[in-house]
Design a protein around this motif. Structure first.
Motif, mmCIF file in Angstrom:
data_model
loop_
_atom_site.group_PDB
_atom_site.id
_atom_site.type_symbol
_atom_site.label_atom_id
_atom_site.label_comp_id
_atom_site.label_asym_id
_atom_site.label_seq_id
_atom_site.Cartn_x
_atom_site.Cartn_y
_atom_site.Cartn_z
ATOM 1 N N ALA A 161 0.815 -1.212 0.000
ATOM 2 C CA ALA A 161 0.000 0.000 0.000
ATOM 3 C C ALA A 161 0.851 1.267 0.000
ATOM 4 O O ALA A 161 0.408 2.317 -0.454
ATOM 5 C CB ALA A 161 -0.931 0.012 1.201
ATOM 6 N N ASP A 162 2.065 1.173 0.464
ATOM 7 C CA ASP A 162 2.932 2.352 0.574
ATOM 8 C C ASP A 162 3.969 2.359 -0.544
ATOM 9 O O ASP A 162 4.649 1.356 -0.768
ATOM 10 C CB ASP A 162 3.632 2.326 1.934
ATOM 11 C CG ASP A 162 4.434 3.584 2.159
ATOM 12 O OD1 ASP A 162 5.608 3.614 1.725
ATOM 13 O OD2 ASP A 162 3.898 4.530 2.754
ATOM 14 N N PRO A 163 4.129 3.489 -1.253
ATOM 15 C CA PRO A 163 5.089 3.541 -2.362
ATOM 16 C C PRO A 163 6.541 3.325 -1.938
ATOM 17 O O PRO A 163 7.329 2.756 -2.694
ATOM 18 C CB PRO A 163 4.895 4.933 -2.968
ATOM 19 C CG PRO A 163 4.078 5.700 -2.005
ATOM 20 C CD PRO A 163 3.380 4.731 -1.106
ATOM 21 N N THR A 164 6.892 3.735 -0.733
ATOM 22 C CA THR A 164 8.262 3.524 -0.257
ATOM 23 C C THR A 164 8.531 2.038 -0.083
ATOM 24 O O THR A 164 9.587 1.538 -0.479
ATOM 25 C CB THR A 164 8.507 4.273 1.069
ATOM 26 O OG1 THR A 164 8.267 5.662 0.860
ATOM 27 C CG2 THR A 164 9.920 4.062 1.564
ATOM 28 N N THR A 191 18.759 2.453 2.784
ATOM 29 C CA THR A 191 18.428 3.762 3.354
ATOM 30 C C THR A 191 19.028 4.912 2.554
ATOM 31 O O THR A 191 18.439 5.991 2.498
ATOM 32 C CB THR A 191 18.870 3.867 4.825
ATOM 33 O OG1 THR A 191 20.273 3.649 4.924
ATOM 34 C CG2 THR A 191 18.128 2.885 5.697
ATOM 35 N N GLU A 192 20.176 4.691 1.914
ATOM 36 C CA GLU A 192 20.827 5.750 1.132
ATOM 37 C C GLU A 192 19.988 6.193 -0.065
ATOM 38 O O GLU A 192 20.126 7.315 -0.538
ATOM 39 C CB GLU A 192 22.185 5.267 0.623
ATOM 40 C CG GLU A 192 23.230 5.137 1.694
ATOM 41 C CD GLU A 192 24.503 4.486 1.176
ATOM 42 O OE1 GLU A 192 24.544 4.059 -0.004
ATOM 43 O OE2 GLU A 192 25.457 4.385 1.962
ATOM 44 N N THR A 207 15.269 6.066 10.437
ATOM 45 C CA THR A 207 14.224 5.524 11.293
ATOM 46 C C THR A 207 12.976 5.193 10.481
ATOM 47 O O THR A 207 12.357 4.142 10.682
ATOM 48 C CB THR A 207 13.873 6.521 12.415
ATOM 49 O OG1 THR A 207 15.066 6.852 13.130
ATOM 50 C CG2 THR A 207 12.842 5.956 13.366
ATOM 51 N N ALA A 208 12.618 6.070 9.560
ATOM 52 C CA ALA A 208 11.444 5.829 8.718
ATOM 53 C C ALA A 208 11.644 4.582 7.857
ATOM 54 O O ALA A 208 10.746 3.750 7.730
ATOM 55 C CB ALA A 208 11.164 7.039 7.833
ATOM 56 N N ILE A 209 12.836 4.419 7.290
ATOM 57 C CA ILE A 209 13.121 3.248 6.461
ATOM 58 C C ILE A 209 13.121 1.986 7.317
ATOM 59 O O ILE A 209 12.598 0.947 6.905
ATOM 60 C CB ILE A 209 14.450 3.410 5.704
ATOM 61 C CG1 ILE A 209 14.378 4.604 4.743
ATOM 62 C CG2 ILE A 209 14.807 2.131 4.953
ATOM 63 C CD1 ILE A 209 13.273 4.526 3.711
ATOM 64 N N ILE A 212 10.937 -1.347 6.723
ATOM 65 C CA ILE A 212 11.555 -2.679 6.689
ATOM 66 C C ILE A 212 10.891 -3.591 7.725
ATOM 67 O O ILE A 212 10.640 -4.774 7.453
ATOM 68 C CB ILE A 212 13.079 -2.580 6.891
ATOM 69 C CG1 ILE A 212 13.710 -1.970 5.631
ATOM 70 C CG2 ILE A 212 13.693 -3.942 7.205
ATOM 71 C CD1 ILE A 212 15.172 -1.630 5.756
ATOM 72 N N LYS A 213 10.579 -3.046 8.875
ATOM 73 C CA LYS A 213 9.910 -3.838 9.912
ATOM 74 C C LYS A 213 8.546 -4.322 9.420
ATOM 75 O O LYS A 213 8.192 -5.490 9.605
ATOM 76 C CB LYS A 213 9.750 -3.012 11.186
ATOM 77 C CG LYS A 213 9.065 -3.772 12.296
ATOM 78 C CD LYS A 213 8.907 -2.914 13.532
ATOM 79 C CE LYS A 213 8.165 -3.723 14.599
ATOM 80 N NZ LYS A 213 7.751 -2.918 15.710
ATOM 81 N N ILE A 214 7.788 -3.455 8.788
ATOM 82 C CA ILE A 214 6.477 -3.837 8.273
ATOM 83 C C ILE A 214 6.617 -4.907 7.191
ATOM 84 O O ILE A 214 5.887 -5.902 7.183
ATOM 85 C CB ILE A 214 5.715 -2.605 7.743
ATOM 86 C CG1 ILE A 214 5.320 -1.707 8.922
ATOM 87 C CG2 ILE A 214 4.485 -3.016 6.926
ATOM 88 C CD1 ILE A 214 4.796 -0.346 8.525
#
Length: 106
Positions: free
Chosen positions: A10-13, A32-33, A40-42, A46-48
């Motif tokens: 669902a999220d583009p990232t 992350t680069e 933290t956002a990345i 990754i956790k999700i």
């Protein structure tokens, strides 16, 4: 909280992260680069993805590598397939109708 593949994509990232690691595992720093957001956002993305079973994170020495497990996307593909069939039938019917109208006009 149970997460599923639909939440992951669902999220583009998260979709971009999956695309990045689809062909070869990358270390978390490399992932992350590529983004213009905080580490933290990345890490949260990754956790999700990990909770959804779409990636695994493996420790290799001092590095942590993200590896894609795209077989979990079959759930999404199966869901989309049922609608593809419906729309294919509807568009075929529309095509038949338009041909019928054109034939009547001639």
């Amino acid at each position: 909280m149970r997460r599923d593949s639909f939440q992951a994509i669902a999220d583009p990232t998260r979709r971009e992260i999956l695309q990045m690691i689809a062909y070869k595992p990358l270390n978390i720093n490399s992932v992350t680069e590529k983004f213009d957001v905080s580490r933290t956002a990345i890490y949260k993305h990754i956790k999700i993805l990990t909770e959804c079973g779409l990636i695994t994170v493996k420790q290799q020495g001092r590095e942590r590598y993200c590896e894609a497990k795209l077989d979990k996307l079959k759930e999404v593909a199966d869901w989309v397939e049922q609608y593809r069939k419906i729309w294919t039938e509807r568009l075929d019917s529309l095509d038949d109708y338009l041909i019928q109208i054109q034939t009547k006009e001639k």
